[in-house]
Write a protein that holds these residues in place. Structure first.
Motif, mmCIF file in Angstrom:
data_model
loop_
_atom_site.group_PDB
_atom_site.id
_atom_site.type_symbol
_atom_site.label_atom_id
_atom_site.label_comp_id
_atom_site.label_asym_id
_atom_site.label_seq_id
_atom_site.Cartn_x
_atom_site.Cartn_y
_atom_site.Cartn_z
ATOM 1 N N SER A 38 21.829 8.256 -56.777
ATOM 2 C CA SER A 38 22.023 9.514 -57.024
ATOM 3 C C SER A 38 21.935 9.925 -58.500
ATOM 4 C CB SER A 38 23.860 9.352 -56.778
ATOM 5 O OG SER A 38 24.426 8.528 -57.906
ATOM 6 N N ILE A 39 21.591 9.011 -59.175
ATOM 7 C CA ILE A 39 21.042 9.275 -60.703
ATOM 8 C C ILE A 39 19.766 9.855 -60.925
ATOM 9 C CG2 ILE A 39 21.009 8.568 -63.172
ATOM 10 C CD1 ILE A 39 23.155 6.321 -62.259
ATOM 11 N N ASP A 40 19.636 10.898 -61.449
ATOM 12 C CA ASP A 40 18.378 11.262 -61.589
ATOM 13 C C ASP A 40 17.972 10.870 -63.349
ATOM 14 O OD1 ASP A 40 15.967 12.406 -62.126
ATOM 15 O OD2 ASP A 40 16.489 14.712 -62.032
ATOM 16 N N PHE A 41 16.904 9.951 -63.493
ATOM 17 C CA PHE A 41 16.620 9.134 -64.284
ATOM 18 C C PHE A 41 15.687 10.083 -65.368
ATOM 19 C CE2 PHE A 41 18.398 5.677 -61.954
ATOM 20 C CZ PHE A 41 19.325 5.022 -62.870
ATOM 21 N N THR A 42 15.201 11.212 -64.813
ATOM 22 C CA THR A 42 14.352 11.910 -65.445
ATOM 23 C C THR A 42 15.041 13.109 -66.447
ATOM 24 O OG1 THR A 42 14.264 13.596 -63.779
ATOM 25 C CG2 THR A 42 12.573 11.738 -63.874
ATOM 26 N N GLN A 43 16.378 12.849 -66.123
ATOM 27 C CA GLN A 43 17.273 13.779 -67.046
ATOM 28 C C GLN A 43 17.136 13.454 -68.478
ATOM 29 O OE1 GLN A 43 20.912 15.554 -64.459
ATOM 30 N NE2 GLN A 43 20.750 13.149 -64.095
ATOM 31 N N PRO A 44 17.756 14.487 -69.320
ATOM 32 C CA PRO A 44 18.065 14.112 -70.616
ATOM 33 C C PRO A 44 19.134 12.715 -70.645
ATOM 34 C CG PRO A 44 18.093 16.378 -70.496
ATOM 35 C CD PRO A 44 17.975 15.677 -69.032
ATOM 36 N N LYS A 45 18.945 11.687 -71.860
ATOM 37 C CA LYS A 45 19.879 10.882 -71.776
ATOM 38 C C LYS A 45 21.184 11.026 -71.968
ATOM 39 C CE LYS A 45 18.345 7.181 -74.236
ATOM 40 N NZ LYS A 45 17.992 6.422 -75.251
ATOM 41 N N TRP A 46 21.625 12.047 -72.482
ATOM 42 C CA TRP A 46 23.272 12.513 -72.524
ATOM 43 C C TRP A 46 23.568 12.705 -71.208
ATOM 44 C CZ3 TRP A 46 24.799 17.028 -70.962
ATOM 45 C CH2 TRP A 46 24.076 18.006 -71.030
ATOM 46 N N THR A 47 22.838 13.210 -70.238
ATOM 47 C CA THR A 47 23.435 13.606 -69.011
ATOM 48 C C THR A 47 23.439 12.383 -68.234
ATOM 49 O OG1 THR A 47 22.216 15.680 -69.111
ATOM 50 C CG2 THR A 47 22.789 15.146 -66.995
ATOM 51 N N VAL A 48 22.395 11.524 -68.090
ATOM 52 C CA VAL A 48 22.535 9.995 -67.511
ATOM 53 C C VAL A 48 23.748 9.450 -67.857
ATOM 54 C CG1 VAL A 48 21.564 7.772 -67.347
ATOM 55 C CG2 VAL A 48 20.070 9.889 -67.188
ATOM 56 N N THR A 49 24.003 9.243 -69.522
ATOM 57 C CA THR A 49 25.187 8.710 -70.030
ATOM 58 C C THR A 49 26.494 9.334 -69.329
ATOM 59 O OG1 THR A 49 23.927 8.505 -71.973
ATOM 60 C CG2 THR A 49 26.471 8.267 -72.055
ATOM 61 N N GLN A 50 26.727 10.804 -69.144
ATOM 62 C CA GLN A 50 27.769 11.300 -68.662
ATOM 63 C C GLN A 50 27.952 10.875 -67.057
ATOM 64 O OE1 GLN A 50 30.290 12.962 -70.434
ATOM 65 N NE2 GLN A 50 31.310 12.518 -68.570
ATOM 66 N N GLU A 51 27.163 10.834 -66.599
ATOM 67 C CA GLU A 51 27.155 10.257 -65.092
ATOM 68 C C GLU A 51 27.713 8.926 -65.115
ATOM 69 O OE1 GLU A 51 23.955 10.999 -62.436
ATOM 70 O OE2 GLU A 51 23.357 12.923 -63.342
ATOM 71 N N LEU A 52 27.137 7.940 -65.816
ATOM 72 C CA LEU A 52 27.619 6.603 -65.997
ATOM 73 C C LEU A 52 29.216 6.623 -66.371
ATOM 74 C CD1 LEU A 52 24.484 4.998 -67.531
ATOM 75 C CD2 LEU A 52 25.511 4.543 -65.198
ATOM 76 N N LEU A 53 29.375 7.448 -67.312
ATOM 77 C CA LEU A 53 30.796 7.377 -67.808
ATOM 78 C C LEU A 53 31.787 7.972 -66.640
ATOM 79 C CD1 LEU A 53 30.520 9.100 -71.345
ATOM 80 C CD2 LEU A 53 31.279 6.652 -70.694
ATOM 81 N N ASP A 54 31.475 9.014 -65.720
ATOM 82 C CA ASP A 54 32.153 9.270 -64.635
ATOM 83 C C ASP A 54 32.207 8.017 -63.514
ATOM 84 O OD1 ASP A 54 32.392 11.680 -65.886
ATOM 85 O OD2 ASP A 54 30.771 12.649 -64.656
ATOM 86 N N MET A 55 30.969 7.388 -63.396
ATOM 87 C CA MET A 55 30.975 6.154 -62.465
ATOM 88 C C MET A 55 31.996 5.104 -63.274
ATOM 89 S SD MET A 55 27.159 5.960 -61.128
ATOM 90 C CE MET A 55 26.204 7.375 -60.441
#
Length: 346
Positions: A38-55
């Motif tokens: 579900s994580i799009d690793f091509t996104q900016p790092k801050w977006t990936v970080t926020q998704e991980l924080l939600d998880m």
């Protein structure tokens, strides 16, 4: 999930290069296949970080899980800071019989007796190294996971490699290490660098060493026309001799990628044309530093190609022969005399 856990996760993700985030998370093993997909690793790092924080929030991940992620990344990418080598001294009779479980239990027990609030995590790597992560606290404050100490110890050897160990915590770490390994003392090995593998190979002699021989090997033949056979023969002989002496001084084959060597000079100033300096009672002090992406390879090339004289001076050959890259030169010693350094607050 507390604020400290979130802050630590954000800090770890910031340290990991964008191209390595996915592989690091897969190796971590705390995310399901669906979560990873579900994580799009091509996104900016801050977006990936926020998704991980939600998880993390949804999964109620603990601080233990986050420190596992950091430790996994540091083990695979150890060249993140300055590493200092130490050597255990005066082994007891049963020092060689200490095994992993015993070492882990003893080390944790001794350190927790010395420090009230402390967090310890230990993991054995595939190369038999025991990795130790220490988050230090004290009587009044909880462990600071933002500034942990990392240590690497190879069981059945007297060698320990440490990074981010302050002078305040060094006596505590040293006491716990000596007691848990059945040694009586630990000393600074006068060897440091950002490349952990390089200082490990240098100190533990895990590189090809060359020894003096009365029958030097000739250089490989070169495809060129010999216009003066006698001159060419003499030049080849000199080149072969230089190469042999260079290998004896620094080692043969692939050398550890040591990046620097420091010489601290503490001697009397000697120059008859400068009486003001020569007659001073205080020692003349200065520091000389050699630096390169691969210092040993550079020095060996200088000696073998004739840019530096041979035999190689002990001031330089001691790097490989003694496994050190910090030397103090004094009037009391004809060569490079090593002395312990002050504690490094790194």
């Amino acid at each position: 999930m507390g604020d400290s856990t979130k802050s630590l996760l954000q800090r770890i993700i910031r340290r990991i290069p964008s191209r390595a985030i996915e592989s690091t998370l897969r190796k971590w093993g705390r995310l399901t296949a669906e979560q990873l997909q579900s994580i799009d690793f091509t996104q900016p790092k801050w977006t990936v970080t926020q998704e991980l924080l939600d998880m993390c929030e949804e999964g109620n991940w603990t601080l233990k899980f986050i420190t596992e992620l950091e430790m996994s990344y540091i083990i695979d990418n150890p060249n993140q800071g300055m590493w200092y080598a130490y050597q255990l001294m005066n082994p007891e009779d049963d020092a060689n019989s200490v095994e992993l479980t015993q070492f882990k239990e003893q080390f944790k027990s001794h350190l927790k007796q010395l420090v009230r609030h402390i967090s310890l995590k230990m993991k054995k790597h595939t190369d038999e190294a025991v990795w130790i992560r220490i988050a230090w606290g004290d009587r009044f404050f909880q462990p600071n996971h933002m500034k942990p100490t990392y240590a690497v110890h190879y069981l059945q050897t007297p060698y320990v490699f440490v990074t981010s160990l302050t002078s305040k915590h060094k006596p505590l770490f040293s006491q716990a290490m000596t007691l848990s390994t059945r040694y009586q003392a630990i000393k600074d090995a006068n060897l440091s660098g950002r490349n952990l593998t390089a200082i490990r190979d240098l100190l533990m002699r895990q590189f090809q060493q060359a020894f003096p021989t009365k029958h030097p090997s000739p250089l490989a033949e070169r495809n060129q026309t010999v216009s003066h056979p006698r001159i060419e023969k003499e030049q080849d002989g000199n080149a072969a001799n230089r190469l042999e002496l260079a290998c004896e001084a620094f080692g043969g084959g692939t050398l550890p990628q040591l990046q620097s060597a420091v010489y601290k000079l503490e001697t009397k100033f000697r120059d008859q044309t400068n009486k003001a300096m020569t007659e001073r009672e205080e020692s003349f002090k200065c520091i000389v530093k050699f630096a390169s992406t691969n210092l040993l390879e550079s020095l060996r090339h200088c000696a073998s190609s004739g840019f530096a004289s041979t035999p190689v001076t002990p001031l330089l050959s001691s790097i490989s022969l003694k496994g050190k890259n910090y030397f103090v030169i004094t009037d009391n010693s004809p060569g490079a005399a090593s002395q312990p350094r002050r504690a490094q607050d790194k």
